[in-house]
Design an enzyme around this catalytic site. Structure first.
Site, mmCIF file in Angstrom:
data_model
loop_
_atom_site.group_PDB
_atom_site.id
_atom_site.type_symbol
_atom_site.label_atom_id
_atom_site.label_comp_id
_atom_site.label_asym_id
_atom_site.label_seq_id
_atom_site.Cartn_x
_atom_site.Cartn_y
_atom_site.Cartn_z
ATOM 1 C CD GLU A 437 -2.735 -0.546 -0.403
ATOM 2 O OE1 GLU A 437 -2.766 0.579 -0.911
ATOM 3 O OE2 GLU A 437 -3.074 -1.575 -1.006
HETATM 4 C C1 LIG Z 1 2.531 -9.676 0.087
HETATM 5 C C2 LIG Z 1 2.339 -8.541 -0.859
HETATM 6 C C3 LIG Z 1 1.071 -8.185 -1.255
HETATM 7 C C4 LIG Z 1 0.880 -7.152 -2.180
HETATM 8 N N1 LIG Z 1 -0.387 -6.874 -2.635
HETATM 9 C C5 LIG Z 1 -0.534 -6.032 -3.677
HETATM 10 C C6 LIG Z 1 -1.801 -5.877 -4.336
HETATM 11 O O1 LIG Z 1 -2.814 -6.463 -3.929
HETATM 12 N N2 LIG Z 1 -1.869 -5.076 -5.413
HETATM 13 C C7 LIG Z 1 -0.783 -4.413 -5.913
HETATM 14 O O2 LIG Z 1 -0.907 -3.717 -6.911
HETATM 15 N N3 LIG Z 1 0.419 -4.514 -5.303
HETATM 16 C C8 LIG Z 1 0.577 -5.307 -4.216
HETATM 17 N N4 LIG Z 1 1.804 -5.452 -3.615
HETATM 18 C C9 LIG Z 1 2.922 -4.650 -4.099
HETATM 19 C C10 LIG Z 1 3.348 -3.590 -3.102
HETATM 20 O O3 LIG Z 1 2.406 -2.573 -3.032
HETATM 21 C C11 LIG Z 1 4.758 -3.126 -3.513
HETATM 22 O O4 LIG Z 1 5.643 -4.170 -3.189
HETATM 23 C C12 LIG Z 1 5.150 -1.833 -2.830
HETATM 24 O O5 LIG Z 1 4.369 -0.756 -3.263
HETATM 25 C C13 LIG Z 1 6.635 -1.504 -3.072
HETATM 26 O O6 LIG Z 1 6.975 -1.614 -4.409
HETATM 27 P P1 LIG Z 1 8.273 -2.504 -4.796
HETATM 28 O O7 LIG Z 1 8.128 -3.828 -4.148
HETATM 29 O O8 LIG Z 1 8.444 -2.463 -6.253
HETATM 30 O O9 LIG Z 1 9.469 -1.791 -4.082
HETATM 31 P P2 LIG Z 1 10.323 -0.590 -4.696
HETATM 32 O O10 LIG Z 1 9.437 0.441 -5.254
HETATM 33 O O11 LIG Z 1 11.374 -1.161 -5.559
HETATM 34 O O12 LIG Z 1 10.991 -0.005 -3.370
HETATM 35 C C14 LIG Z 1 12.173 -0.550 -2.767
HETATM 36 C C15 LIG Z 1 12.632 0.408 -1.669
HETATM 37 O O13 LIG Z 1 12.959 1.683 -2.261
HETATM 38 C C16 LIG Z 1 12.204 2.710 -1.662
HETATM 39 N N5 LIG Z 1 11.788 3.700 -2.677
HETATM 40 C C17 LIG Z 1 11.291 3.460 -3.904
HETATM 41 N N6 LIG Z 1 11.016 4.621 -4.527
HETATM 42 C C18 LIG Z 1 11.328 5.610 -3.688
HETATM 43 C C19 LIG Z 1 11.246 7.031 -3.742
HETATM 44 N N7 LIG Z 1 10.760 7.673 -4.807
HETATM 45 N N8 LIG Z 1 11.659 7.733 -2.687
HETATM 46 C C20 LIG Z 1 12.121 7.114 -1.579
HETATM 47 N N9 LIG Z 1 12.209 5.781 -1.458
HETATM 48 C C21 LIG Z 1 11.823 5.029 -2.507
HETATM 49 C C22 LIG Z 1 10.989 2.036 -1.050
HETATM 50 O O14 LIG Z 1 10.445 2.759 0.044
HETATM 51 C C23 LIG Z 1 11.573 0.699 -0.615
HETATM 52 O O15 LIG Z 1 12.172 0.799 0.631
HETATM 53 C C24 LIG Z 1 2.003 -6.441 -2.667
HETATM 54 C C25 LIG Z 1 3.286 -6.789 -2.238
HETATM 55 C C26 LIG Z 1 3.463 -7.839 -1.379
HETATM 56 C C27 LIG Z 1 4.868 -8.221 -0.987
#
Ligand SMILES: Cc1cc2nc3c(=O)[nH]c(=O)nc-3n(C[C@H](O)[C@H](O)[C@H](O)COP(=O)(O)OP(=O)(O)OC[C@H]3O[C@@H](n4cnc5c(N)ncnc54)[C@H](O)[C@@H]3O)c2cc1C
Length: 594
Positions: A437
């Site tokens: 989220e």
């Molecule tokens: C169990 C689970 C359930 C999920 N359910 C859903 C779902 O139902 N629907 C859906 O669409 N998604 C879902 N997700 C996805 C989830 O919302 C994302 O994993 C989350 O938003 C983070 O994106 P990412 O994993 O690509 O991490 P990244 O975006 O790659 O982030 C990695 C790190 O970098 C930091 N970061 C990235 N960009 C920035 C920035 N601009 N400034 C500062 N810090 C930054 C982040 O805070 C984090 O610490 C789910 C994920 C999991 C693991």
């Protein structure tokens, strides 16, 4: 006998005094909701949570879910529980009565959400996502789509999902590539979404995916994203589920926690295109999706509260049973609850979690007043406050949940680290809450960028003034709440100083919001939590003075506030000092130097 008992007394107290339910129920939208209804709902939810959902929580963790022939299978016990959940009318308690919902305030439904999350957070995610989808559709979908889909979603017969994430598009949704080609009055959606919670399952007869995708001529970035409704099964002419709609569960993730919640990779349109319908205006899908995301963000904060509550209950029970060592002034070996360090952990769990509960419930009450106020003028300030509080409820409460579920493991000693006690599951299940989220880092940037800086600090300032207004009552309470009063005043000063520091420095330092946002958010959450416990203490003292019979419970409210003032509010000084150092040392190392 379930090992989870809903903390009903604490919930009622929070709903009434801290979420201000009487003011919410005074709104015309809730004229048919009375105190007896609220009480009956809470009692029945507590029975369902402890009697049906909690007993299958451990089983879900052990069995998990799997994909067989392109479809996700979940434990049979979960399907049975879901059927009973729907029979009980639970999916629609806060939904719009026009579509069969019961129209209860969120300030009440939030307590049910907490119970579902405490009892079985994997299960709770399914109806939670449906609720978010319902809300987004109710606000943004055409009348025709509402007629076709909303009643079934509200009853729980069909379930909803939220499909944003793609491998290259996580926090940064601007890079998503899923496509939607117009064909007559509908669209063919194709692409791959990852991490979709409850993306596929047999518990509901149809699954309604809300999918972010791009139209052929859409501009790049977030301004070219549209929202589509894509059902798992196309609808027959009579509205019943018909043939499969070319949406396939490719796999489910193996994860640290929430094992019974399928986290699916979904392939849309591998065989020609999944039929979808536009929700909201073209290229304005992200704004429409924000309705669902904001709903879910509060929900995720509440998940943290639910898991920390369950960890607390288990820890109290264990610390009464486990005999170890001797305590000053006592004869013989004692249960570990006699040791001051264990008491510190238990009271930290209880008071910090109550502060989080109050922040979430209060946010829910603000949403009710912001959505259903008698006119725009009286509703708008509540909506603005709810918007300010949403990233705080999401991120602060889930950060606290990491700390408290970890303390739950600690109270159990070695038995906490082995899986059999079950307390490790709460710790594992809570870990995701600070990631999905919108990670907590992204919430912090939202708080600083959109909620503090955008209006020059006006919203934060108005809230600080309201919180300061409690000072007179705290002064009247005398010595008993002197520490609470002093700590709240200092905490509010920290917010004022940090806010003006950020407002003064952010233009010159583009890295500031991201560098200090997290500690600013922790400061704001910690102080609002202290304010809420102080309000609780005052309400309890009033009731004690009036001769209320439940003196032990009311005394606990006062002690929680005193303990929080002495043991938790000092954290504000560290958060504040960190914010005011800006980004300098954080960014001092070049990326290559790590
Ligand atoms: C169990 C689970 C359930 C999920 N359910 C859903 C779902 O139902 N629907 C859906 O669409 N998604 C879902 N997700 C996805 C989830 O919302 C994302 O994993 C989350 O938003 C983070 O994106 P990412 O994993 O690509 O991490 P990244 O975006 O790659 O982030 C990695 C790190 O970098 C930091 N970061 C990235 N960009 C920035 C920035 N601009 N400034 C500062 N810090 C930054 C982040 O805070 C984090 O610490 C789910 C994920 C999991 C693991």
């Amino acid at each position: 006998m379930s090992d989870y008992q809903a903390p009903l007394k604490q919930m009622r107290f929070t709903i009434e005094h801290l979420a201000e339910l009487p003011e919410v129920l005074a709104l015309p939208a809730y004229s048919s909701v009375d105190a007896d209804t609220v009480e009956a709902v809470l009692e029945e939810a507590a029975k369902f949570a402890s009697g049906v959902l909690a007993p299958i929580n451990w089983l879900g963790d052990r069995q998990g879910v799997r994909v067989v022939d392109g479809a996700v299978q979940v434990p049979a016990e979960f399907s049975d529980a879901y059927a009973r959940f729907c029979e009980g009318g639970w999916p629609g308690i806060a939904s719009n009565p026009d579509y069969g919902g019961q129209g209860l305030p969120k300030a009440v439904a939030v307590a049910c959400d907490e119970m579902w999350a405490s009892a079985n957070v994997s299960f709770a995610l399914c109806p939670e996502l449906s609720q978010g989808a319902i809300l987004a559709m109710d606000r943004h979908a055409t009348e025709e789509l509402k007629q076709q889909f909303l009643e079934k979603l509200v009853s729980g017969q069909w379930a909803g999902t939220m499909c944003l994430t793609e491998p290259q598009a996580g926090s940064d949704l601007s890079s998503l590539t899923t496509k939607a080609e117009p064909i007559g009055d509908r669209y063919l959606v194709s692409g791959r979404k990852i991490y979709i919670t409850w993306g596929d399952h047999p518990m509901a007869e149809n699954i309604v995916h809300l999918v972010l995708a791009r139209l052929p001529d859409a501009p790049a970035g977030t301004k070219g994203i549209s929202l589509f409704l894509v059902p798992k099964y196309k609808l027959n002419l009579d509205g019943t589920p018909g043939p499969l709609n070319d949406v396939r569960a490719v796999s489910v993730e193996h994860k640290l926690g929430i094992h019974a919640s399928p986290t699916a990779v979904l392939a849309f349109g591998d065989e020609g295109g999944s039929e979808g319908f536009l929700v909201g205006a073209p290229n304005e899908g992200l704004a429409a999706m924000f309705t669902m995301m904001n709903y879910m963000r509060l929900g995720v904060g509440v998940q943290g509260v639910g898991l920390a509550e369950r960890a607390y209950q288990k820890s109290v029970a264990y610390s009464r049973e486990r005999v170890q060592g001797r305590a000053p002034g006592e004869r013989g070996r004692v249960p570990i609850i006699r040791h001051p360090d264990v008491r510190r952990m238990l009271l930290l769990m209880r008071s910090l979690n109550q502060a989080c509960r109050a922040v979430c419930y209060y946010t829910a009450g603000c949403l009710d007043r912001g959505t259903h106020g008698v006119d725009e003028q009286s509703a708008a300030p509540w909506m603005t406050r709810a918007e300010l509080l949403t990233p705080v409820a999401k991120a602060w409460c889930t950060e606290v949940a990491q700390e408290l579920t970890s303390l739950g493991v600690q109270v159990h000693g070695g038995m906490g680290y082995v899986e059999e006690t079950g307390v490790a599951q709460f710790f594992r299940d809570a870990r995701i809450a600070s990631i999905y989220e919108g990670t907590n880092g992204i919430q912090a940037i939202d708080l600083v960028g959109r909620k503090l800086v955008r209006d020059g600090g006006a919203t934060v300032s108005a809230f600080v003034s309201d919180m300061r207004a409690l000072d007179a009552a705290l002064a009247n309470a005398g010595e008993r709440l002197a520490a609470t009063r002093a700590a709240l005043a200092k905490g509010l000063d920290e917010i004022v100083q940090c806010s003006s520091y950020i407002l003064g420095a952010e233009r010159k330092d583009p890295e500031l919001a991201s560098a200090v946002g997290f500690n600013y958010l922790m400061l704001v959450g910690n102080v609002i939590g202290g304010w809420q416990l102080a309000r609780g203490a005052l309400a309890a003292l009033r009731e004690l003075e009036a001769g209320a019979s439940d003196r032990t419970f009311l005394e606990v409210q006062v002690v929680m506030s005193e303990f929080y003032a002495e043991q938790v509010m000092p954290r504000n000084l560290a958060y504040g000092a960190t914010v005011r150092t800006g980004s300098r040392s954080t960014m001092a190392l070049a990326a290559e130097s790590f």
